[in-house]
Design an enzyme around this catalytic site. Sequence first.
Site, PDB file in Angstrom:
ATOM      1  N   TYR A  48       0.798  -1.237   0.000  1.00  0.00           N
ATOM      2  CA  TYR A  48       0.000   0.000   0.000  1.00  0.00           C
ATOM      3  C   TYR A  48       0.830   1.287   0.000  1.00  0.00           C
ATOM      4  O   TYR A  48       0.477   2.263  -0.644  1.00  0.00           O
ATOM      5  CB  TYR A  48      -0.940   0.031   1.220  1.00  0.00           C
ATOM      6  CG  TYR A  48      -1.916  -1.112   1.307  1.00  0.00           C
ATOM      7  CD1 TYR A  48      -2.290  -1.857   0.191  1.00  0.00           C
ATOM      8  CD2 TYR A  48      -2.476  -1.467   2.535  1.00  0.00           C
ATOM      9  CE1 TYR A  48      -3.185  -2.906   0.293  1.00  0.00           C
ATOM     10  CE2 TYR A  48      -3.379  -2.507   2.646  1.00  0.00           C
ATOM     11  CZ  TYR A  48      -3.728  -3.231   1.516  1.00  0.00           C
ATOM     12  OH  TYR A  48      -4.611  -4.264   1.624  1.00  0.00           O
ATOM     13  N   GLU A  55      -1.770  13.812  -7.810  1.00  0.00           N
ATOM     14  CA  GLU A  55      -0.998  15.060  -7.931  1.00  0.00           C
ATOM     15  C   GLU A  55       0.466  14.776  -8.226  1.00  0.00           C
ATOM     16  O   GLU A  55       1.102  15.442  -9.044  1.00  0.00           O
ATOM     17  CB  GLU A  55      -1.059  15.871  -6.636  1.00  0.00           C
ATOM     18  CG  GLU A  55      -2.436  16.261  -6.194  1.00  0.00           C
ATOM     19  CD  GLU A  55      -3.065  15.240  -5.260  1.00  0.00           C
ATOM     20  OE1 GLU A  55      -3.119  14.049  -5.620  1.00  0.00           O
ATOM     21  OE2 GLU A  55      -3.509  15.635  -4.177  1.00  0.00           O
ATOM     22  N   CYS A  90       2.177  15.302  -1.095  1.00  0.00           N
ATOM     23  CA  CYS A  90       1.979  16.035  -2.350  1.00  0.00           C
ATOM     24  C   CYS A  90       2.211  17.530  -2.152  1.00  0.00           C
ATOM     25  O   CYS A  90       2.783  18.193  -3.019  1.00  0.00           O
ATOM     26  CB  CYS A  90       0.580  15.777  -2.900  1.00  0.00           C
ATOM     27  SG  CYS A  90       0.374  14.099  -3.537  1.00  0.00           S
TER      28      CYS A  90
END
Length: 131
Positions: A48, A55, A90
Amino acid sequence: MSDEELVQKAIEMQNFSYVPYSHFPVGAALLCEDGRVFTGCNVENAAYGSTICAERTALVKAVSEGCREGWLTIAIAGTGEDYCWPCGACRQMLYEFAPRLRVLAARRDGSFAEMELSQLLPQGFGPQSLH
Ligand code: THU
């Protein structure tokens, strides 16, 4: 390109999201001053933590195509009831190239809100911080 058009491009990118784990597609579209638009979607992974957000996909596409400057606006479109603001990773990655970037965060119904990246990441650590 209008903000509405950029958000629409982000929404369309949800079609390419690979989200077998979260089932939460996100699309992004980054507008540059020369008119180019770099798009992205989230791409998940069985490990994961290796997942990449929409983005950062758009960001990496821009930089890898030689576009590091003149970033004006990024639109991010999530599928939740709330506006899809960028995650911390991000924000940090975007801050490197465009601390004054306009961020448009859209929600499921297509409406969106705006903030400047420097508001989303106050006192951010950037290239200048290393001087
Ligand atoms: N995600 C994004 O792509 N951008 C965001 O701003 C928030 C989260 C993705 C990562 C993961 O694939 C899914 O949304 C759920 O966290």
